[in-house]
Write an enzyme that holds these catalytic residues in place. Structure first.
Site, PDB file in Angstrom:
ATOM      1  N   ASP A  50       0.880  -1.165   0.000  1.00  0.00           N
ATOM      2  CA  ASP A  50       0.000   0.000   0.000  1.00  0.00           C
ATOM      3  C   ASP A  50       0.915   1.211   0.000  1.00  0.00           C
ATOM      4  O   ASP A  50       2.138   1.077  -0.204  1.00  0.00           O
ATOM      5  CB  ASP A  50      -0.889  -0.042   1.251  1.00  0.00           C
ATOM      6  CG  ASP A  50      -2.046   0.961   1.227  1.00  0.00           C
ATOM      7  OD1 ASP A  50      -2.182   1.711   0.235  1.00  0.00           O
ATOM      8  OD2 ASP A  50      -2.812   1.000   2.201  1.00  0.00           O
ATOM      9  N   GLY A 101      -5.728   3.513   0.182  1.00  0.00           N
ATOM     10  CA  GLY A 101      -6.664   2.997  -0.809  1.00  0.00           C
ATOM     11  C   GLY A 101      -5.958   2.446  -2.028  1.00  0.00           C
ATOM     12  O   GLY A 101      -6.580   2.234  -3.067  1.00  0.00           O
ATOM     13  N   HIS A 102      -4.649   2.206  -1.906  1.00  0.00           N
ATOM     14  CA  HIS A 102      -3.836   1.752  -3.040  1.00  0.00           C
ATOM     15  C   HIS A 102      -3.355   0.335  -2.770  1.00  0.00           C
ATOM     16  O   HIS A 102      -2.412   0.126  -2.004  1.00  0.00           O
ATOM     17  CB  HIS A 102      -2.647   2.689  -3.244  1.00  0.00           C
ATOM     18  CG  HIS A 102      -3.035   4.113  -3.421  1.00  0.00           C
ATOM     19  ND1 HIS A 102      -2.176   5.166  -3.209  1.00  0.00           N
ATOM     20  CD2 HIS A 102      -4.216   4.674  -3.798  1.00  0.00           C
ATOM     21  CE1 HIS A 102      -2.792   6.312  -3.438  1.00  0.00           C
ATOM     22  NE2 HIS A 102      -4.039   6.034  -3.800  1.00  0.00           N
ATOM     23  N   ILE A 103      -3.997  -0.641  -3.386  1.00  0.00           N
ATOM     24  CA  ILE A 103      -3.673  -2.051  -3.159  1.00  0.00           C
ATOM     25  C   ILE A 103      -2.755  -2.495  -4.292  1.00  0.00           C
ATOM     26  O   ILE A 103      -3.145  -2.527  -5.458  1.00  0.00           O
ATOM     27  CB  ILE A 103      -4.946  -2.898  -3.082  1.00  0.00           C
ATOM     28  CG1 ILE A 103      -5.921  -2.289  -2.061  1.00  0.00           C
ATOM     29  CG2 ILE A 103      -4.600  -4.332  -2.696  1.00  0.00           C
ATOM     30  CD1 ILE A 103      -7.258  -2.990  -1.996  1.00  0.00           C
TER      31      ILE A 103
END
Length: 538
Positions: free
Chosen positions: A312, A472-474
């Site tokens: 992340d 919110g960055h997978i």
């Protein structure tokens, strides 16, 4: 069992799958898109957001039994957290994917991001260089519709201008820029996937201030733009259809993808080329569930790398009270940032980070202004006195967030939960995740930077969130690389194990870098178009 027949089967209708599907369909090939979620009614989603008591990114898009997904205020709802740290980023399952509630930031990686191992001895190198991707960055900016300042490369050289001028900086942005003039902290307009002028039958941004979780007028790009283009070119969308198993044939090629629908019916999607673009949690979940005698560790997993290297951008949040009004809570949630801290020799010792300047006041860390009104009311204020105090206080709210680079760690991973399944019998995602000392050093450096920035701004009551937030960055879980023993896909995003299978999305990133990933996802998808078409020809 009903069959879907197409040249190209695409699983997932987010920015990766939709962009590729549109381009392939426009070339005259037959495309089918399989999506677990439903189409979203924008007006209804906006109303759900306004009505929600807890305004998290997923509130306009509540999970359903046939399309379950994680939610920010209950991170154990869908994920099975194996620790030792909690993975805090989420996604939604709807037509158009998580671009429905993305912020819209469209930064490129900087050239050094592709050579982290070679330059700084950290992580791994990408199998492609910045120059390989640069033309596709330009194409992605045009496809999404990015507004930006073409004279500010932000550390990433450009060969084409942005399609639209930058979204204007806010009064708050200019206050930061003035206070930080002459320092190492360079405040610049952030390139964004939202219209600064009417374009592609979508209006210009009118400042609704709800970019996360929904743009009421679609000034902000979402992937339904490319889903619609794909359908107009003949692609067929199968929504509310969940891919559950990937079949392989005796020759090692993918033969079909099995899917299920809420009414209990089953579908078998048969094609020549298969593209899985189901995000960095659902992609490994599907591949790992597809175990067979021929693929005992799951599909595309000869390297044992599927699900590994989950990343992340662990985010340091800090907030304070400015001496003078800066008038937050207006316009897009962020229109400026500090991007000149994203590379340097310091990466040998600690991560890079980018600093996002928030127009949303304290809403992310504290839930303000609602929480501020409650705090003031507890002091006994009522009526006009409460209104005046609320205006005085909230007009001075400032917030910054630093998105910290995270290195790939094979023990940070997505696996299948051994006991719990969804309604279709597919095991739930189990996440093992931790922050290493490298990340912790980056978070500490970000706090120091925030303190210095706030001191320059002249603030009081500076607060730093103790635990890192999710960006919110997978990222990671099916990385690209040259060596089939240590990666899942090659430089063209083709599976090393199955020559008619491609994997798209941030799952393929070998490292996280610091840029919000959506633009790079789109650029890689556009770069893969010719490889997919070539696989059909071959």
């Amino acid at each position: 069992m009903a069959d879907i027949q197409a040249d190209v089967i695409v699983v997932g209708s987010g920015v990766a799958g939709a962009t590729l599907a549109a381009k392939v369909a426009e070339s005259g090939l037959k495309v089918a898109i399989i999506e677990a979620g439903s189409k979203v009614d924008r007006a209804e989603a906006t109303q759900r957001y306004w009505d929600a008591l807890i305004k998290v990114p997923e509130c306009p898009y509540p999970p359903t039994p046939q399309a379950e997904h994680p939610i920010t205020d209950d991170l154990n709802h869908w994920y099975r957290q194996a620790g030792p740290d909690t993975f805090k980023s989420t996604y939604v399952k709807v037509v158009g994917g998580t671009t429905w509630h993305w912020l819209g930031t469209c930064l490129r990686h900087v050239p050094a991001d592709f050579r982290l191992k070679s330059l700084y001895g950290r992580g791994v190198d990408w199998p492609i260089a910045y120059d390989d991707l640069e033309p596709f960055y330009g194409q992605a900016e045009n496809e999404i519709g990015v507004s930006g300042d073409s004279y500010e490369p932000l550390g990433a050289p450009r060969s084409t201008p942005y399609p639209m001028p930058a979204i204007p900086q806010t009064y708050l942005d200019k206050a930061f820029a003035k206070a930080l003039e002459g320092t190492v902290y360079e405040v610049r307009a952030t390139p964004q996937g939202r219209n600064s002028q009417d374009r592609d039958e979508r209006p210009s941004c009118c400042g609704n201030a709800s970019c996360i979780p929904v743009c009421p007028v679609q000034a902000k790009y979402d992937a339904t733009v490319h889903v619609d283009r794909a359908e107009k070119s003949g692609a067929v969308l199968y929504d509310r259809t969940t891919a559950t198993f990937v079949e392989t044939g005796p020759d090692g090629r993918i033969a079909a993808i099995r899917a299920k629908r809420p009414d209990g019916s089953e579908i078998r999607a048969v094609g020549k080329v298969f593209v899985i673009a189901a995000h960095a949690v659902e992609t490994p979940r599907l591949l790992l569930n597809s175990r067979s005698e021929a693929t005992p560790r799951g599909v595309a997993n000869g390297s044992d790398q599927v699900g590994r290297n989950l990343m992340d951008h662990p985010t340091q949040l800090s907030w304070a009270l400015a001496n003078d009004p800066v008038w937050p809570y207006r316009g897009p949630l962020s229109t400026s940032g500090i991007e000149n801290l994203r590379d340097g020799p310091f990466r040998k010792e600690r991560p890079a980070f980018r600093v996002e300047i928030g127009n949303d006041g304290w809403s992310w860390p504290t839930g303000a202004p609602v929480s501020t009104a409650a705090d003031l009311a507890r002091t006994g204020l009522r009526g006009k006195a409460l209104d005046d105090a609320l205006r005085h206080h909230t007009s001075r709210h400032v917030r910054v967030a630093s998105l910290v680079e995270q290195l790939p760690d094979p023990e940070n991973r997505v696996t299948l939960d051994p006991t719990e399944t969804d309604m279709y019998g597919v095991p739930l995602p189990r996440l093992a995740y931790r922050y290493d000392d490298y990340v912790k050093a980056g978070l500490a450096a970000a706090r120091d930077a925030h303190a210095e920035i706030f001191a320059r701004l002249g603030t009081t009551g500076v607060q730093h969130q103790d635990d890192a937030a999710g960006a919110g960055h997978i990222i990671g879980t099916a990385r690209m690389g040259e060596d089939p023993k240590s990666s899942v896909v090659d430089r063209d995003l083709r599976s090393h194990d199955h020559r008619n299978l491609f994997i798209l999305g941030s799952a393929v990133f070998p490292t996280s870098a610091t840029a919000n990933p959506t633009l790079t996802i789109a650029a890689l998808s556009l770069r893969a178009v010719e490889a997919v078409k070539g696989a059909l020809a071959g």
